[in-house]
Design a protein around this motif. Structure first.
Motif, PDB file in Angstrom:
ATOM      1  N   ASP A  40       0.741  -1.304  -0.014  1.00 46.03           N
ATOM      2  CA  ASP A  40       0.131   0.057   0.110  1.00 46.03           C
ATOM      3  C   ASP A  40       0.871   1.188   0.104  1.00 46.03           C
ATOM      4  O   ASP A  40       1.542   1.501   1.105  1.00 46.03           O
ATOM      5  CB  ASP A  40      -0.791  -0.004   1.097  1.00 46.03           C
ATOM      6  CG  ASP A  40      -1.999   1.122   1.276  1.00 46.03           C
ATOM      7  OD1 ASP A  40      -2.052   1.890   0.276  1.00 46.03           O
ATOM      8  OD2 ASP A  40      -2.627   1.294   2.174  1.00 46.03           O
ATOM      9  N   CYS A  41       1.071   1.921  -1.013  1.00 47.51           N
ATOM     10  CA  CYS A  41       1.857   2.995  -1.299  1.00 47.51           C
ATOM     11  C   CYS A  41       1.310   4.266  -0.373  1.00 47.51           C
ATOM     12  O   CYS A  41       2.152   5.075  -0.020  1.00 47.51           O
ATOM     13  CB  CYS A  41       2.034   3.579  -2.754  1.00 47.51           C
ATOM     14  SG  CYS A  41       2.976   2.424  -3.626  1.00 47.51           S
ATOM     15  N   LYS A  42       0.105   4.164  -0.276  1.00 46.94           N
ATOM     16  CA  LYS A  42      -0.429   5.475   0.675  1.00 46.94           C
ATOM     17  C   LYS A  42       0.013   5.376   1.988  1.00 46.94           C
ATOM     18  O   LYS A  42       0.400   6.523   2.434  1.00 46.94           O
ATOM     19  CB  LYS A  42      -2.062   5.462   0.756  1.00 46.94           C
ATOM     20  CG  LYS A  42      -2.491   5.714  -0.767  1.00 46.94           C
ATOM     21  CD  LYS A  42      -4.101   5.689  -0.752  1.00 46.94           C
ATOM     22  CE  LYS A  42      -4.855   5.811  -2.049  1.00 46.94           C
ATOM     23  NZ  LYS A  42      -4.801   4.756  -2.887  1.00 46.94           N
ATOM     24  N   GLU A  43       0.297   4.359   2.355  1.00 52.12           N
ATOM     25  CA  GLU A  43       1.047   4.269   3.900  1.00 52.12           C
ATOM     26  C   GLU A  43       2.448   4.498   3.919  1.00 52.12           C
ATOM     27  O   GLU A  43       2.888   4.997   4.809  1.00 52.12           O
ATOM     28  CB  GLU A  43       0.707   2.702   4.449  1.00 52.12           C
ATOM     29  CG  GLU A  43      -0.554   2.314   4.840  1.00 52.12           C
ATOM     30  CD  GLU A  43      -0.904   1.112   5.473  1.00 52.12           C
ATOM     31  OE1 GLU A  43       0.245   0.254   5.740  1.00 52.12           O
ATOM     32  OE2 GLU A  43      -1.951   0.498   5.395  1.00 52.12           O
TER      33      GLU A  43
ATOM     34  N   LYS B  31       4.851   7.034  -6.204  1.00 54.09           N
ATOM     35  CA  LYS B  31       3.769   6.051  -6.188  1.00 54.09           C
ATOM     36  C   LYS B  31       3.238   5.350  -7.546  1.00 54.09           C
ATOM     37  O   LYS B  31       3.017   4.279  -7.872  1.00 54.09           O
ATOM     38  CB  LYS B  31       2.568   6.892  -5.627  1.00 54.09           C
ATOM     39  CG  LYS B  31       2.626   7.081  -4.181  1.00 54.09           C
ATOM     40  CD  LYS B  31       1.487   7.949  -3.614  1.00 54.09           C
ATOM     41  CE  LYS B  31       1.664   8.463  -2.349  1.00 54.09           C
ATOM     42  NZ  LYS B  31       0.523   9.180  -1.680  1.00 54.09           N
TER      43      LYS B  31
ATOM     44  N   TYR C  80       6.726  12.533  -4.598  1.00 54.30           N
ATOM     45  CA  TYR C  80       5.960  11.625  -4.081  1.00 54.30           C
ATOM     46  C   TYR C  80       4.875  10.798  -4.607  1.00 54.30           C
ATOM     47  O   TYR C  80       4.744   9.739  -4.731  1.00 54.30           O
ATOM     48  CB  TYR C  80       5.605  11.827  -2.774  1.00 54.30           C
ATOM     49  CG  TYR C  80       6.773  12.188  -1.851  1.00 54.30           C
ATOM     50  CD1 TYR C  80       7.736  11.360  -1.496  1.00 54.30           C
ATOM     51  CD2 TYR C  80       7.144  13.691  -1.568  1.00 54.30           C
ATOM     52  CE1 TYR C  80       8.748  11.780  -0.716  1.00 54.30           C
ATOM     53  CE2 TYR C  80       8.141  14.109  -0.846  1.00 54.30           C
ATOM     54  CZ  TYR C  80       9.102  13.022  -0.487  1.00 54.30           C
ATOM     55  OH  TYR C  80      10.099  13.449  -0.021  1.00 54.30           O
TER      56      TYR C  80
ATOM     57  N   PHE D 126       4.186   6.420   1.737  1.00 57.77           N
ATOM     58  CA  PHE D 126       4.579   7.971   1.020  1.00 57.77           C
ATOM     59  C   PHE D 126       3.410   8.802   1.441  1.00 57.77           C
ATOM     60  O   PHE D 126       2.503   8.989   0.535  1.00 57.77           O
ATOM     61  CB  PHE D 126       4.732   7.763  -0.411  1.00 57.77           C
ATOM     62  CG  PHE D 126       5.825   6.840  -0.719  1.00 57.77           C
ATOM     63  CD1 PHE D 126       7.024   7.174  -0.643  1.00 57.77           C
ATOM     64  CD2 PHE D 126       5.318   5.622  -1.525  1.00 57.77           C
ATOM     65  CE1 PHE D 126       8.090   6.180  -1.022  1.00 57.77           C
ATOM     66  CE2 PHE D 126       6.362   4.767  -1.860  1.00 57.77           C
ATOM     67  CZ  PHE D 126       7.804   5.011  -1.592  1.00 57.77           C
ATOM     68  N   ASP D 127       3.295   9.173   2.482  1.00 53.98           N
ATOM     69  CA  ASP D 127       2.204  10.170   2.909  1.00 53.98           C
ATOM     70  C   ASP D 127       2.683  11.649   3.231  1.00 53.98           C
ATOM     71  O   ASP D 127       3.142  12.128   4.299  1.00 53.98           O
ATOM     72  CB  ASP D 127       1.499   9.711   4.140  1.00 53.98           C
ATOM     73  CG  ASP D 127       0.309  10.570   4.676  1.00 53.98           C
ATOM     74  OD1 ASP D 127      -0.379  11.333   3.922  1.00 53.98           O
ATOM     75  OD2 ASP D 127      -0.025  10.621   5.969  1.00 53.98           O
ATOM     76  N   TYR D 128       2.971  12.081   1.938  1.00 52.33           N
ATOM     77  CA  TYR D 128       3.895  13.328   1.788  1.00 52.33           C
ATOM     78  C   TYR D 128       3.048  14.490   1.027  1.00 52.33           C
ATOM     79  O   TYR D 128       2.180  14.056   0.358  1.00 52.33           O
ATOM     80  CB  TYR D 128       5.217  13.252   1.151  1.00 52.33           C
ATOM     81  CG  TYR D 128       6.164  12.413   2.024  1.00 52.33           C
ATOM     82  CD1 TYR D 128       7.001  13.110   3.003  1.00 52.33           C
ATOM     83  CD2 TYR D 128       6.331  11.003   1.986  1.00 52.33           C
ATOM     84  CE1 TYR D 128       7.806  12.093   4.065  1.00 52.33           C
ATOM     85  CE2 TYR D 128       7.119  10.292   2.535  1.00 52.33           C
ATOM     86  CZ  TYR D 128       7.769  10.586   3.522  1.00 52.33           C
ATOM     87  OH  TYR D 128       8.624  10.268   4.218  1.00 52.33           O
ATOM     88  N   SER D 129       3.399  15.654   1.494  1.00 54.34           N
ATOM     89  CA  SER D 129       2.757  16.689   0.612  1.00 54.34           C
ATOM     90  C   SER D 129       3.314  16.909  -0.756  1.00 54.34           C
ATOM     91  O   SER D 129       4.608  16.166  -0.834  1.00 54.34           O
ATOM     92  CB  SER D 129       2.743  17.987   1.308  1.00 54.34           C
ATOM     93  OG  SER D 129       3.908  18.126   1.441  1.00 54.34           O
ATOM     94  N   LYS D 130       2.975  17.551  -1.602  1.00 54.82           N
ATOM     95  CA  LYS D 130       3.439  17.662  -3.249  1.00 54.82           C
ATOM     96  C   LYS D 130       4.667  18.686  -2.850  1.00 54.82           C
ATOM     97  O   LYS D 130       4.945  19.664  -2.270  1.00 54.82           O
ATOM     98  CB  LYS D 130       2.464  18.693  -3.741  1.00 54.82           C
ATOM     99  CG  LYS D 130       3.014  18.680  -5.041  1.00 54.82           C
ATOM    100  CD  LYS D 130       1.826  19.397  -6.182  1.00 54.82           C
ATOM    101  CE  LYS D 130       2.407  19.401  -7.581  1.00 54.82           C
ATOM    102  NZ  LYS D 130       1.233  19.962  -8.560  1.00 54.82           N
TER     103      LYS D 130
ATOM    104  N   ASP E 170       6.305  16.525  -8.238  1.00 53.75           N
ATOM    105  CA  ASP E 170       5.485  15.906  -7.274  1.00 53.75           C
ATOM    106  C   ASP E 170       6.054  14.521  -7.138  1.00 53.75           C
ATOM    107  O   ASP E 170       5.723  13.778  -7.656  1.00 53.75           O
ATOM    108  CB  ASP E 170       3.894  15.778  -7.819  1.00 53.75           C
ATOM    109  CG  ASP E 170       3.111  15.121  -6.911  1.00 53.75           C
ATOM    110  OD1 ASP E 170       3.604  14.803  -5.482  1.00 53.75           O
ATOM    111  OD2 ASP E 170       1.974  14.922  -6.815  1.00 53.75           O
TER     112      ASP E 170
END
Length: 191
Positions: free
Chosen positions: A45-48, A130, A126, A50-54, A124
């Motif tokens: 799960d990439c969302k877990e 993803k 991150y 890489f939870d970074y802002s742009k 972007d």
């Protein structure tokens, strides 16, 4: 005619800055202690991860040559086997970057744990990272699409970033990316 002189002077200034960037980059490295490691699988799960802002910048993907799923005793053999596995998927109508043969040849005596695999840039980073992991194989971009390479599942990768938030990103960052490619010689890419 004065515009030609202005352009020539500007061109010379740019050349000098590019050379300066190349020289200064010899002192810049990706900060491994800030890298994110992951093992490719269908459940990743990439969302877990890489939870970074742009953020604008450059990123480096590396392959752990000590991943248990890589075959071969020597690391150089593992690199060769990985390159063959990568190319196999590429030949199965899978749109992505290729193994760069001259860089593969540079790795004949390589014996470090982490192999520089791919260097890229994006406004972007991150979001792009993803895509390198999750993007659908039929999308016409040069993303690596790692999750969809089932023959690579179980391999460990890490990604490290250098955030570069500058006003003249489109002008500066391509030169930095090119210089880093000359230093790291990533195995995969289009350049």
């Amino acid at each position: 005619m004065s515009y030609k002189i202005t352009l020539e002077e500007f061109d010379l200034d740019i050349s000098n800055y590019i050379e300066r960037i190349k020289n200064d980059l010899k002192n810049i490295t990706f900060e491994v202690e800030k890298s994110i490691s992951f093992t490719i699988s269908g459940e990743l799960d990439c969302k877990e991860l890489f939870d970074y802002s742009k953020q604008k910048g450059i990123y480096l993907f590396e392959l752990n040559l000590d991943s248990p799923n890589l075959t071969g005793k020597k690391r150089a053999t593992r690199i060769k086997n990985f390159a063959e596995a990568w190319s196999q998927k590429k030949n199965d109508s899978f749109f992505s970057s290729s193994v760069i043969k001259k860089r593969l040849q540079l790795r004949s005596d390589y014996d470090e744990q982490w192999l520089p695999l791919y260097i890229g840039k994006n406004k972007d980073i991150y979001g792009r990272i993803k895509e390198h992991i999750d993007l659908c194989p039929t999308k016409n971009t040069y993303a690596m699409k790692l999750r969809h390479r089932t023959n690579l599942h179980g391999l460990e990768f890490r990604v490290t970033t250098i955030e570069i938030d500058v006003l003249n990103y489109d002008f500066i960052v391509p030169h930095i990316e090119r210089s880093l490619r000359e230093i790291y010689h990533p195995l995969i890419g289009k350049q």
